[in-house]
Motif scaffolding. Sequence first.
Motif, short mmCIF file in Angstrom:
data_model
loop_
_atom_site.label_atom_id
_atom_site.label_comp_id
_atom_site.label_asym_id
_atom_site.label_seq_id
_atom_site.Cartn_x
_atom_site.Cartn_y
_atom_site.Cartn_z
N GLY A 175 0.77 -1.24 0.00
CA GLY A 175 0.00 0.00 0.00
C GLY A 175 0.79 1.29 0.00
N ASP A 176 2.10 1.25 0.31
CA ASP A 176 2.89 2.48 0.45
C ASP A 176 4.10 2.46 -0.49
OD1 ASP A 176 1.25 3.36 2.59
OD2 ASP A 176 2.38 2.10 3.97
N TYR A 177 4.44 3.63 -0.98
CA TYR A 177 5.63 3.77 -1.82
C TYR A 177 6.80 4.17 -0.94
CZ TYR A 177 8.84 5.63 -5.32
OH TYR A 177 9.95 5.88 -6.10
N ASP A 178 7.90 3.41 -0.99
CA ASP A 178 9.02 3.62 -0.07
C ASP A 178 10.14 4.49 -0.63
OD1 ASP A 178 10.31 1.95 -1.89
OD2 ASP A 178 10.09 0.18 -0.63
N GLY A 179 9.96 5.05 -1.83
CA GLY A 179 10.94 6.00 -2.37
C GLY A 179 12.15 5.38 -3.03
N MET A 180 12.25 4.04 -3.05
CA MET A 180 13.42 3.40 -3.67
C MET A 180 13.16 3.20 -5.16
SD MET A 180 14.94 0.73 -0.83
CE MET A 180 13.63 -0.49 -0.98
N ARG A 181 13.66 4.12 -5.95
CA ARG A 181 13.48 4.04 -7.39
C ARG A 181 14.49 3.08 -8.01
NH1 ARG A 181 13.42 10.63 -8.21
NH2 ARG A 181 11.25 10.99 -7.57
N GLN A 182 14.24 2.76 -9.28
CA GLN A 182 15.18 1.88 -9.97
C GLN A 182 16.54 2.54 -10.08
OE1 GLN A 182 13.60 -0.10 -13.41
NE2 GLN A 182 15.59 -0.30 -14.37
N GLY B 118 14.41 -9.88 -8.55
CA GLY B 118 13.85 -11.00 -9.30
C GLY B 118 14.39 -11.14 -10.70
N ARG B 119 13.48 -11.34 -11.64
CA ARG B 119 13.85 -11.60 -13.02
C ARG B 119 14.67 -10.46 -13.62
NH1 ARG B 119 9.29 -12.78 -17.67
NH2 ARG B 119 10.46 -12.07 -19.48
N ASP B 120 14.32 -9.20 -13.32
CA ASP B 120 15.05 -8.06 -13.87
C ASP B 120 16.49 -8.04 -13.36
OD1 ASP B 120 12.84 -7.19 -15.31
OD2 ASP B 120 12.13 -5.90 -13.69
N LEU B 121 16.68 -8.36 -12.09
CA LEU B 121 18.04 -8.40 -11.54
C LEU B 121 18.82 -9.57 -12.13
CD1 LEU B 121 20.24 -7.50 -9.63
CD2 LEU B 121 19.05 -8.68 -7.76
N TYR B 122 18.17 -10.70 -12.25
CA TYR B 122 18.80 -11.87 -12.87
C TYR B 122 19.30 -11.52 -14.27
CZ TYR B 122 19.21 -16.75 -14.53
OH TYR B 122 19.65 -17.94 -15.06
N ASP B 123 18.46 -10.85 -15.06
CA ASP B 123 18.83 -10.49 -16.42
C ASP B 123 19.97 -9.47 -16.45
OD1 ASP B 123 16.94 -12.19 -17.43
OD2 ASP B 123 15.43 -10.62 -17.79
N LYS B 124 20.02 -8.60 -15.46
CA LYS B 124 21.10 -7.61 -15.41
C LYS B 124 22.44 -8.30 -15.12
CE LYS B 124 21.94 -2.92 -13.79
NZ LYS B 124 21.40 -1.80 -12.97
N ILE B 125 22.41 -9.29 -14.26
CA ILE B 125 23.63 -10.06 -13.99
C ILE B 125 24.07 -10.81 -15.24
CG2 ILE B 125 24.61 -11.96 -12.64
CD1 ILE B 125 22.58 -11.19 -10.42
N THR B 126 23.11 -11.40 -15.92
CA THR B 126 23.42 -12.13 -17.16
C THR B 126 24.05 -11.19 -18.18
OG1 THR B 126 21.55 -13.62 -16.76
CG2 THR B 126 22.45 -13.55 -18.99
N GLY B 127 23.49 -9.99 -18.29
CA GLY B 127 24.04 -9.03 -19.25
C GLY B 127 25.45 -8.59 -18.92
#
Length: 514
Positions: free
Chosen positions: A253-260, A297-306
Motif C-alpha cells: 500500500g505504500d511507496y518507499d521511495g526506492m526508485r530503480q 527477481g527476473r530483472d536483476l537476474y537479467d542484469k547479472i546475465t548481461g
Amino acid sequence: MKDQVIRGTLLAEALLTSGLVVGKPAHGDDSQIAAEKRGLLVLGAGVAGLALALAAAERGGEVTVVEKDGVPFGALSTGYWRLVDPTEYDWPHRHWREGQLPMPTPGYAVPDVLLPLPLIRAAGWMLASVWSTLHGSVLFPQTPGASVRVGAGSVSILYGRDANALSIDDSASASALATRTPGQPMLSVSAAAATASVRVSSSGWDTPQWVRTPFAAVVSCIGIGVEVTSERPVPAAADAGKWNGFRGFRFWGDYDGMRQKGFAANVDGLKPRAILISGSGDGAMQDFQRATTGQFGRDLYDKITGAVGAARFRPEAAMQDALLAEDHARRAHGWRPAGSKIDEAFAYWHDQYARAVHEVWTRWTPHEQSVVAHTVLRPEVVNELRRLEQPRVTVRWVIRESSPAYAYGLNRFLCLLVLKLMAHQQGEELAKRAPIFRENTEITVIKPVAPHVCAGNPTLCYAQPHKVRLTDLSTGKFQTRLFDLILIRHGQELSSLLGGAAVPEQHVPFDLPR
C-alpha cells in the motif's frame, strides 16, 4: 497472486466435483435441498475469493461473496509500483520466464486450462484493472448486491459487509463429514450431496438479514491478516513505546521511495543515506535487492546475465542439491505440528543455496566479479562499501531468526549473490567488522532524532534520521546506529475470523526439474 488464483480455482472444482456444492441437481431431487446445496458463501472479494466464486459459478454454484471494503481486489489494487509475475518465482524451472498463466500448451492454439482471473506480468493495479474490466458486470452490477449469471450459476457480491458480523454453524455438516463406514470411502459424491448445510446468521445487517440461511459450504478467503510494520506487542494508547510511534511502509500500500535509479527526495529535499531492512521472508528479500541494486527477481537476474554473459551465468546447473534441501524444508514446514519449529531444515535449506551461490561465484574470474558488482550494485552503495566520494548509501539487513525463513528460491539465491558482491566491494577485513547481513538480531528501540517526531506516518519519517538499537538475541549485546529509511517486513498477524486458523505456506509446489 498465482497461488491464490490456482488454489481458488482448484477448490471451486473440488467443491463441485465432490458434491459438497451441487451445480446441477439431478432430476427428482428435492427442490429445497437442491437449492440449499447450490449455495456457496465466500468471505472476501480479493484474488482468491473472486477466483473461487467465478470458477464455482461457471460450474453451476450459486455464490454469495461478502467483502468488508467497497471495492474488489484489496491491497493488489493499491500496488502501483509492485510488479506481479506469475511464473518468475518458479525459477529454476524452465517455464519461469513465461510471464503469463495459463501458459500455452504444446500442440494447442490456446491454453487447455482456463482460469477465471488470467495472470500476466504487470503492476498490481494494472492486473486489478484488467480483471475489473473482464468481469465488470459481476463486480459492479447496476443494482448493488444483485445476483449476476455466470456460466451455469451466479455470483452476488455484498460490499461493505464485515464477515466478523456473521455467525456460522457447521456442527451438523462437520459431524456428517467426520463419520465414515469402515471399508467405505471417506466421502462419496452422493454422501456429500446429502450432507447437512452450513447455517449462517448475520447481526447488524439490514440487507440481507440472514437468520440461519443455509449454504452448502462457507470458504474464508479474507487473507492472512494485518501486515506488521510497527512495534509488537502494541504499546498502550498513552505510551509511545520503545519504537516511539514509528510505523514502516506497507509492502503493497505504500511507496518507499526506492526508485530503480536513485532515491526519491522528501519534502525537505533530503534523500536516505542509511537503509535498514528487518525481516526474513520474501518481502524483506525483495526490498534488500531493490535497496542495493534498484531491481529484483527476473530483472536483476537479467542484469547479472548481461554483465557477465549467459555462458558465464548458468546458476541452474548448480541448484540440484539446493532444490532437494528446499523440497525437504517445504514438506517439513507444510506438515509440521502446530507450534513446532524446524530451524534445522531451514538452516540446511539456506546453507545449500549458499553453496550453490559460492559455486557460481568461484566460476567467475576476479575481473568478472568486479564487473558484475559495478554493473549490478547502485553507485551510491558501491561508494559506501569502498569508502569513496559522495553520494553514499549504507544498507543493512537483519533477521530475528538464525537463518532466513520460508521464501522463494529466486529471492534467496539473488540475495545471497548480492551479499557476495557487496562483501567483494568491502574487502575481507571490513566485511568481517561491518557485516551487511546479521542473524539473531532484533530492533529493540527506534528513537527519532529531534526535531523529527514519529506520528505513525512512514512518509513523514522518510529520509529523517532515527537512532536504532540493534540487539543480538544470542548474547544480549546491542549497538545503536542512525538510519533514515527503515523497512519492517515482519509478516502478518493472523485474522481472528474462524479462529485465526493458519495456513503454513502459500506456495504451489513443483517437482524437482529433470
